[in-house]
Design a protein around this motif. Structure first.
Motif, PDB file in Angstrom:
ATOM      1  N   MET A 188       0.807  -1.219   0.000  1.00 20.40           N
ATOM      2  CA  MET A 188       0.000   0.000   0.000  1.00 20.40           C
ATOM      3  C   MET A 188       0.843   1.273   0.000  1.00 20.40           C
ATOM      4  N   GLY A 189       2.159   1.126   0.085  1.00 18.59           N
ATOM      5  CA  GLY A 189       3.034   2.299   0.095  1.00 18.59           C
ATOM      6  C   GLY A 189       2.892   3.138   1.356  1.00 18.59           C
ATOM      7  N   LEU A 190       2.537   2.489   2.473  1.00 22.39           N
ATOM      8  CA  LEU A 190       2.312   3.199   3.726  1.00 22.39           C
ATOM      9  C   LEU A 190       3.464   2.963   4.686  1.00 22.39           C
ATOM     10  N   GLU A 191       3.783   3.970   5.483  1.00 27.44           N
ATOM     11  CA  GLU A 191       4.872   3.882   6.456  1.00 27.44           C
ATOM     12  C   GLU A 191       4.325   4.174   7.852  1.00 27.44           C
ATOM     13  N   ILE A 192       4.526   3.247   8.769  1.00 26.58           N
ATOM     14  CA  ILE A 192       4.100   3.453  10.150  1.00 26.58           C
ATOM     15  C   ILE A 192       5.136   4.318  10.863  1.00 26.58           C
ATOM     16  N   VAL A 193       4.707   5.458  11.377  1.00 25.17           N
ATOM     17  CA  VAL A 193       5.591   6.370  12.103  1.00 25.17           C
ATOM     18  C   VAL A 193       5.856   5.849  13.504  1.00 25.17           C
ATOM     19  N   GLU A 194       4.798   5.413  14.184  1.00 24.08           N
ATOM     20  CA  GLU A 194       4.922   4.919  15.565  1.00 24.08           C
ATOM     21  C   GLU A 194       3.721   4.034  15.855  1.00 24.08           C
ATOM     22  N   TYR A 195       3.853   3.186  16.845  1.00 21.28           N
ATOM     23  CA  TYR A 195       2.741   2.334  17.243  1.00 21.28           C
ATOM     24  C   TYR A 195       2.829   2.016  18.727  1.00 21.28           C
ATOM     25  N   SER A 196       1.708   1.586  19.258  1.00 19.70           N
ATOM     26  CA  SER A 196       1.654   1.144  20.646  1.00 19.70           C
ATOM     27  C   SER A 196       0.459   0.223  20.790  1.00 19.70           C
ATOM     28  N   SER A 197       0.355  -0.463  21.918  1.00 21.39           N
ATOM     29  CA  SER A 197      -0.743  -1.410  22.103  1.00 21.39           C
ATOM     30  C   SER A 197      -1.244  -1.373  23.539  1.00 21.39           C
ATOM     31  N   PHE A 198      -2.430  -1.911  23.731  1.00 23.04           N
ATOM     32  CA  PHE A 198      -3.031  -1.981  25.061  1.00 23.04           C
ATOM     33  C   PHE A 198      -3.887  -3.233  25.134  1.00 23.04           C
ATOM     34  N   LEU A 199      -3.737  -3.994  26.214  1.00 14.42           N
ATOM     35  CA  LEU A 199      -4.561  -5.177  26.419  1.00 14.42           C
ATOM     36  C   LEU A 199      -5.776  -4.784  27.246  1.00 14.42           C
ATOM     37  N   GLU A 200      -6.944  -4.819  26.614  1.00 10.53           N
ATOM     38  CA  GLU A 200      -8.189  -4.470  27.293  1.00 10.53           C
ATOM     39  C   GLU A 200      -8.672  -5.683  28.076  1.00 10.53           C
ATOM     40  N   THR A 201      -8.614  -5.578  29.408  1.00  5.32           N
ATOM     41  CA  THR A 201      -9.002  -6.701  30.264  1.00  5.32           C
ATOM     42  C   THR A 201     -10.367  -6.517  30.909  1.00  5.32           C
ATOM     43  N   ASP A 202     -10.995  -5.355  30.672  1.00  8.97           N
ATOM     44  CA  ASP A 202     -12.306  -5.101  31.274  1.00  8.97           C
ATOM     45  C   ASP A 202     -13.443  -5.643  30.421  1.00  8.97           C
ATOM     46  N   THR A 203     -13.120  -6.230  29.289  1.00  8.76           N
ATOM     47  CA  THR A 203     -14.138  -6.827  28.430  1.00  8.76           C
ATOM     48  C   THR A 203     -13.982  -8.344  28.456  1.00  8.76           C
ATOM     49  N   SER A 204     -15.018  -9.030  28.038  1.00 11.85           N
ATOM     50  CA  SER A 204     -14.955 -10.490  27.932  1.00 11.85           C
ATOM     51  C   SER A 204     -15.447 -10.894  26.531  1.00 11.85           C
ATOM     52  N   PRO A 205     -14.578 -11.470  25.709  1.00 10.81           N
ATOM     53  CA  PRO A 205     -13.178 -11.796  26.000  1.00 10.81           C
ATOM     54  C   PRO A 205     -12.286 -10.557  25.978  1.00 10.81           C
ATOM     55  N   LYS A 206     -11.060 -10.731  26.461  1.00 10.36           N
ATOM     56  CA  LYS A 206     -10.081  -9.647  26.431  1.00 10.36           C
ATOM     57  C   LYS A 206      -9.757  -9.300  24.972  1.00 10.36           C
ATOM     58  N   GLN A 207      -9.183  -8.123  24.775  1.00 14.15           N
ATOM     59  CA  GLN A 207      -8.861  -7.707  23.408  1.00 14.15           C
ATOM     60  C   GLN A 207      -7.594  -6.871  23.372  1.00 14.15           C
ATOM     61  N   LEU A 208      -6.736  -7.180  22.402  1.00 11.01           N
ATOM     62  CA  LEU A 208      -5.537  -6.385  22.187  1.00 11.01           C
ATOM     63  C   LEU A 208      -5.873  -5.248  21.230  1.00 11.01           C
ATOM     64  N   ASP A 214     -10.395 -16.871  24.591  1.00 15.34           N
ATOM     65  CA  ASP A 214     -10.068 -15.951  25.685  1.00 15.34           C
ATOM     66  C   ASP A 214      -9.748 -14.550  25.173  1.00 15.34           C
ATOM     67  N   MET A 215      -9.496 -14.426  23.869  1.00  9.59           N
ATOM     68  CA  MET A 215      -9.145 -13.144  23.276  1.00  9.59           C
ATOM     69  C   MET A 215     -10.038 -12.872  22.075  1.00  9.59           C
ATOM     70  N   ALA A 216     -10.509 -11.616  21.961  1.00 13.80           N
ATOM     71  CA  ALA A 216     -11.232 -11.177  20.772  1.00 13.80           C
ATOM     72  C   ALA A 216     -10.229 -10.832  19.675  1.00 13.80           C
ATOM     73  N   PRO A 217     -10.683 -10.683  18.418  1.00 13.42           N
ATOM     74  CA  PRO A 217      -9.746 -10.292  17.354  1.00 13.42           C
ATOM     75  C   PRO A 217      -9.056  -8.966  17.667  1.00 13.42           C
ATOM     76  N   VAL A 218      -7.834  -8.831  17.175  1.00 10.69           N
ATOM     77  CA  VAL A 218      -7.071  -7.599  17.375  1.00 10.69           C
ATOM     78  C   VAL A 218      -7.837  -6.415  16.792  1.00 10.69           C
ATOM     79  N   LEU A 219      -7.809  -5.313  17.515  1.00 13.14           N
ATOM     80  CA  LEU A 219      -8.429  -4.069  17.063  1.00 13.14           C
ATOM     81  C   LEU A 219      -7.306  -3.102  16.691  1.00 13.14           C
ATOM     82  N   VAL A 220      -7.248  -2.668  15.430  1.00 13.49           N
ATOM     83  CA  VAL A 220      -6.205  -1.753  14.963  1.00 13.49           C
ATOM     84  C   VAL A 220      -6.834  -0.394  14.691  1.00 13.49           C
TER      85      VAL A 220
END
Length: 223
Positions: A101-121, A168-174
């Motif tokens: 796609m010709g795209l460049e990621i400048v920066e990224y970070s992640s968070f594990l959401e544990t207050d939902t069921s199932p959990k989600q990254l 135990d985990m939902a699909p990754v949310l980007v």
């Protein structure tokens, strides 16, 4: 590491278990080269067997003192994604976005959401050029990103994939965030007293305040 600076202990770290629980700590005399350890420190100022959360590798010795390199921040629990797995998956994800796609990621970070069921990254990415999000291209761009998100998830390591398989985990949310969002996080940290020279965006976020800010800054979210 200077033996006079504090009393250091080393908890053997196992990638497969993502934990040092149940392991016996060792001091300078018991560590082995090339192995991973979590640092534990007792200081002159009152910290007693404080687990720093830093995972290090012993790369050599100066006399009897170990020479170490920082590897990553340790996961808080077995449910958390290991930072090295996340970084490896993001490298492959970035390569696909760049080549396809010709795209460049400048920066990224992640968070594990544990207050939902199932959990989600949740993964937050800042992309250099946002032309692909123009209205006439939005549908196809989101469709393509969703396809590459599957490859991102497949690269997150055996422990994560096992939890996904078990439900135990939902699909990754980007989420694609606004340009400059990670610079704003740096300014927030400096405003809270962190030194600018020692601050960088965390790959795994611990702060709800930062997550809330990035969620508000999201332009499009794909799962």
């Amino acid at each position: 590491m200077l033996p006079t600076a504090a009393y250091f202990e080393f908890l053997p770290f196992d990638h497969d278990r993502s934990s040092a629980a149940g392991e016996e700590s060792v001091d300078f005399s018991g560590i082995e080269g090339a192995k991973l350890y979590e640092l534990v420190v007792t200081t002159h100022n009152g910290l007693c067997r404080y687990r720093l959360g830093d995972i290090v590798r012993v790369v050599g010795f100066h006399n009897s003192s170990p020479i170490i390199e920082f590897v990553m921040r340790g996961p808080k629990s077995v449910c958390e994604v290991i930072e090295t797995d996340l970084m490896s998956a993001m490298e492959s994800f970035q390569l696909e976005l760049r080549n396809q796609m010709g795209l460049e990621i400048v920066e990224y970070s992640s968070f594990l959401e544990t207050d939902t069921s199932p959990k989600q990254l949740k993964v937050f990415i800042e992309i250099e050029k946002l032309m692909f999000l123009q209205e006439e291209k939005l549908h196809e761009s989101v469709k393509a990103l969703k396809r590459y998100c599957l490859s991102l998830e497949n690269g997150l390591g055996a422990a994560y994939k096992g939890r996904r398989y078990n439900g135990d985990m939902a699909p990754v949310l980007v989420s694609v965030v606004k340009p400059g969002s990670f610079d704003m996080i740096l300014q927030m940290a400096i405003g809270n007293g962190a030194p600018a020279s020692q601050n960088k965006p965390p790959k795994i976020i611990r702060s709800r305040e930062i997550v809330s800010f990035l969620e508000v800054s999201s332009l499009v979210t794909i799962s």
